[in-house]
Design an enzyme around this catalytic site. Structure first.
Site, PDB file in Angstrom:
ATOM      1  N   ILE A 108       0.863  -1.184   0.000  1.00 41.32           N
ATOM      2  CA  ILE A 108       0.000   0.000   0.000  1.00 41.32           C
ATOM      3  C   ILE A 108       0.897   1.231   0.000  1.00 41.32           C
ATOM      4  CG2 ILE A 108      -0.228   0.128   2.534  1.00 41.32           C
ATOM      5  CD1 ILE A 108      -3.171   1.038   2.026  1.00 41.32           C
ATOM      6  N   ILE A 139       4.953  -1.161   2.830  1.00 43.96           N
ATOM      7  CA  ILE A 139       4.606   0.242   2.633  1.00 43.96           C
ATOM      8  C   ILE A 139       5.389   0.747   1.429  1.00 43.96           C
ATOM      9  CG2 ILE A 139       4.515   2.544   3.642  1.00 43.96           C
ATOM     10  CD1 ILE A 139       2.809   0.499   5.151  1.00 43.96           C
ATOM     11  N   LYS A 140       4.688   1.285   0.445  1.00 42.69           N
ATOM     12  CA  LYS A 140       5.348   1.796  -0.758  1.00 42.69           C
ATOM     13  C   LYS A 140       5.761   3.245  -0.563  1.00 42.69           C
ATOM     14  CE  LYS A 140       4.082   0.468  -4.977  1.00 42.69           C
ATOM     15  NZ  LYS A 140       3.213   0.212  -6.162  1.00 42.69           N
ATOM     16  N   ILE A 141       7.037   3.491  -0.761  1.00 36.16           N
ATOM     17  CA  ILE A 141       7.604   4.835  -0.642  1.00 36.16           C
ATOM     18  C   ILE A 141       8.326   5.153  -1.952  1.00 36.16           C
ATOM     19  CG2 ILE A 141       9.274   6.279   0.586  1.00 36.16           C
ATOM     20  CD1 ILE A 141       8.751   4.594   3.086  1.00 36.16           C
TER      21      ILE A 141
END
Length: 368
Positions: A108, A139-141
């Site tokens: 996400i 977690i998409k960064i």
């Protein structure tokens, strides 16, 4: 029948799907992909969620309840998307358990409007982590300059990260550096490194789209001969850098403490040019320890006619370097290409996020 996706998996490529929606979850379609098509992970992005929420009636009951409560549109979006991602994490949990936490991951993304704000990105990463509350979450960064320290600080908290929007070899090198620094800090902070996962999402087809547009303007036979070659060459050279970093003494110290390597994830692997083979960005990027996240149509196409010819990456480095050299000779500025793609990538996700907010806002108004 030939199990082509099984052959791809056996060659070292983890098959993930680049899509998620409530209908796929409710119907059992995602679980079926895991059981029958070797799909062991899920990636999402703002564009995927914008489409999912605009298309499906499956969200109506939830939106009505949120409207009655009078929540903000921002809160509603996060509640709807984290609900789907949490559900997908549970569906993928058997793949997570079977791979000792390497696969079975669901991603996400932080709000793309924060792509150039380090502290806010890191804060949202932590918020999403406890909101979804599943060990197999990513977690998409984004791999912007400002995103790099957020990647390190998020990993240092023991939070697993999917680094997205990587286009250049230099930025990929910086991403791996951010990963190593993050794991070193996580270890110093007392976190169990065996629980922390990461992938580096290296975008593929968009490179050909941009480069081929520029080659078209050059218009010579030499330029036309190079069309459709830049993206795979770029990714193949990224894998070379991956093998170098993850054979270093610095990495070995982390591996000895139980760390998993940050795998290259080939993203944007659907073929945009209809003149090219529809599974080319799968077939040309087969190597041990990579992930290929594909839209459902590409998964189906590979299952139907994909060819797994063993490792198609590690023997290709010199040829890949020649492609980039030949492009430079024709005046194609690599640095300008990748900078353009990063800027447009962030802008596209920002636009999708705004569309998502508008869609949900309209649904909330209708549900009052």
């Amino acid at each position: 029948m030939t199990d082509r996706l099984g052959e791809l998996s056996a060659a070292g490529v983890a098959v993930w799907i680049d899509d998620l929606n409530r209908v796929r979850l409710e119907s059992g379609g995602l679980d079926q992909l895991r059981r029958e098509k070797h799909v062991v992970g899920v990636t999402t992005n703002p564009t995927i969620f914008a489409k999912a929420l605009s298309d499906a009636e499956a969200y109506d009951w939830q939106v009505r309840d949120l409207a009655v409560r009078g929540v903000t549109v921002e809160e509603a979006v996060r509640m709807l998307t984290t609900y789907d991602v949490r559900w997908a994490c549970d569906v993928m949990k058997p793949a997570y358990d079977a791979s000792a936490g390497v696969d079975g991951r669901v991603s996400i993304e932080v709000d793309p409007r924060l792509a150039h704000e380090t502290e806010k990105t890191a804060a949202e990463a932590k918020a999403l982590w406890w909101l979804v509350d599943r060990p197999n979450l990513f977690i998409k960064i984004p791999a912007t300059v400002e995103g790099l320290p957020a990647i390190t600080s998020t990993l240092a908290e023991g939070i697993s990260v999917n680094v997205t929007l990587i286009f250049s070899l230099e930025r990929y090198q910086q991403v791996m550096e951010a990963f190593l620094a993050g794991l070193e800090q996580a270890k110093a902070n007392g976190h169990d490194l065996t629980k922390i996962g990461s992938v580096a999402s290296f975008f593929v087809s968009r490179v050909d789209t941009e480069v081929d547009k520029r080659l078209e303007k050059v218009g010579t036979p030499e330029a036309k001969a190079l069309q459709g070659k830049a993206a795979s060459a770029n990714a193949q050279l990224a894998y070379e850098r991956y093998t170098q970093v993850f054979s270093s003494e610095r990495w070995q110290a982390l591996a000895d403490a139980g760390a998993h390597p940050q795998r290259p994830l080939w993203a944007s692997t659907s073929t945009k040019n209809p003149a090219m083979r529809d599974v080319i960005y799968v077939e040309e990027l087969i190597a041990p320890g990579v992930v290929n996240t594909m839209p459902a149509a590409t998964i189906d196409a590979y299952a139907d006619h994909g060819e797994t010819r063993g490792d198609t990456v590690t023997g290709s480095y010199e040829q890949a370097r020649k492609v980039l050299d030949d492009l430079a000779q024709l005046g194609i500025d690599y640095d300008d290409v990748v900078e353009t793609l990063e800027r447009e990538g962030v802008e596209k996700f920002e636009q999708s996020w705004l569309e998502l907010l508008q869609t949900v806002d309209g649904q909330l108004q209708a549900g009052k």
